[in-house]
Design an enzyme around this catalytic site. Structure first.
Site, mmCIF file in Angstrom:
data_model
loop_
_atom_site.group_PDB
_atom_site.id
_atom_site.type_symbol
_atom_site.label_atom_id
_atom_site.label_comp_id
_atom_site.label_asym_id
_atom_site.label_seq_id
_atom_site.Cartn_x
_atom_site.Cartn_y
_atom_site.Cartn_z
ATOM 1 C CB SER A 148 -0.923 -0.060 1.221
ATOM 2 O OG SER A 148 -1.807 1.033 1.227
ATOM 3 C CE LYS A 166 -0.018 1.855 -3.948
ATOM 4 N NZ LYS A 166 0.539 0.551 -4.275
#
Ligand code: COA
Length: 276
Positions: A148, A166
């Site tokens: 992420s 993300k």
């Protein structure tokens, strides 16, 4: 210090680790940590030549490696990859979804296709790889790691596409942790901070900007690819067998400083590139 030296060289012996976007950057760094801990590696990416270079580096570390060019936006391509990978290395134990796209662009200048491109690579690519890998991960009671970014929970200037993608990845991670836990599959996200020696840092924080950024990181240094590899090796190991659905920040405390500094630095980078 080589962080793998404090772990058993057999920690991942005979385990198969598939890393999307594994031909370079943080993802290749993660692959190297798993290779040093005995794993077999499978890498996909869009550029076959990059994969060939990565394969050579991993083989030098003693790993068995499978590569096949594949874009994570192509579900059929991933299905073919996983079928061929299973024939070559055996069933999948660990999936690392690392394939990502990024560029600096303010929202009011971004085309609809530019925004969609990053959503497609990062978010759709992560879903595609997870979905395509499900049956093999079910067999092995495997583990998944999503790469992420801090943009998922703090807005960063010129990064709205990445933030949306993300944040979606972290939410998907939690949903799959919830749904696939009963199959013995664990899922966690890692948020890398600024990592030295990556294309991302070269483009987002070049030269003097990188130096200023380094001074502002609470830990006093940029991260290394090994820092991210170590986190992945921990999260996929029996040490973390009761950890699923979490976001682990491996960023030297960078998120604590917020995105104001980054915004100021990015404005400098963009101002200097628009003068050229
Ligand atoms: N600023 C604004 N828009 C950009 C851009 C930039 N720097 N780079 C790409 N785009 C836009 C393109 O203009 C295009 O939109 P358009 O059709 O409206 O013109 C859209 O994004 C798709 O670009 P394209 O290059 O055709 O897509 P791609 O699928 O081949 O590659 C990326 C997309 C994001 C991977 C590509 O920009 C790239 O190679 N980036 C560098 C590598 C990278 O991101 N590595 C990951 C580091 S975290």
């Amino acid at each position: 210090m080589d962080i793998t030296s404090i772990l058993s060289k057999d920690l991942y012996k005979d385990k198969v680790v598939f890393i999307t976007g594994g031909g370079s950057g943080i993802n290749l760094g993660v692959a190297k940590v798993f290779a040093k801990l005995g794993a077999k590696l499978a890498l996909c990416g869009r550029t076959f030549e990059k994969l060939e270079g990565a394969k050579k580096e991993l083989e030098e570390l003693g790993a068995e490696v499978f590569i096949q060019a594949c874009d994570v936006r192509d579900f059929e391509g991933l299905t073919s990859f996983l079928k061929n990978m299973k024939e070559a290395l055996g069933a999948l134990d660990i999936l690392v979804c690392g394939a990502a796209g990024n560029f600096l662009c303010p929202a009011n200048k971004m085309s609809e296709n530019a925004f969609k491109t990053v959503i497609d690579i990062d978010l759709m690519g992560t879903f595609n790889a997870s979905r395509a890998a499900f049956s093999q991960l079910k067999e092995t009671k495997g583990s998944m790691i999503y790469i992420s970014a801090g943009q998922a929970f703090i807005p960063y200037f010129a990064q709205c596409h990445v933030g949306a993608a993300k944040a979606g990845i972290d939410n998907l991670m939690q949903n799959l942790a919830l749904e696939w836990g009963s199959y013995g599959i664990r899922v966690n996200s890692i948020v890398p901070g600024p990592i030295e020696g990556t294309e991302g840092m070269a483009r987002l924080a070049p030269g003097e900007v990188g130096k200023k950024l380094r001074k502002m990181i609470p830990a006093g240094r940029m991260g290394t690819k090994d820092d991210i590899g170590a986190a992945a090796a921990f999260l996929c190991s029996p040490l973390a067998s009761y950890i699923t659905g979490t976001v682990l920040k491996v960023d030297g405390g960078m998120n604590l400083a917020g995105s104001g500094l980054f915004t100021a630095l990015v404005s400098e980078v963009m101002a200097s590139s628009s003068k050229k």
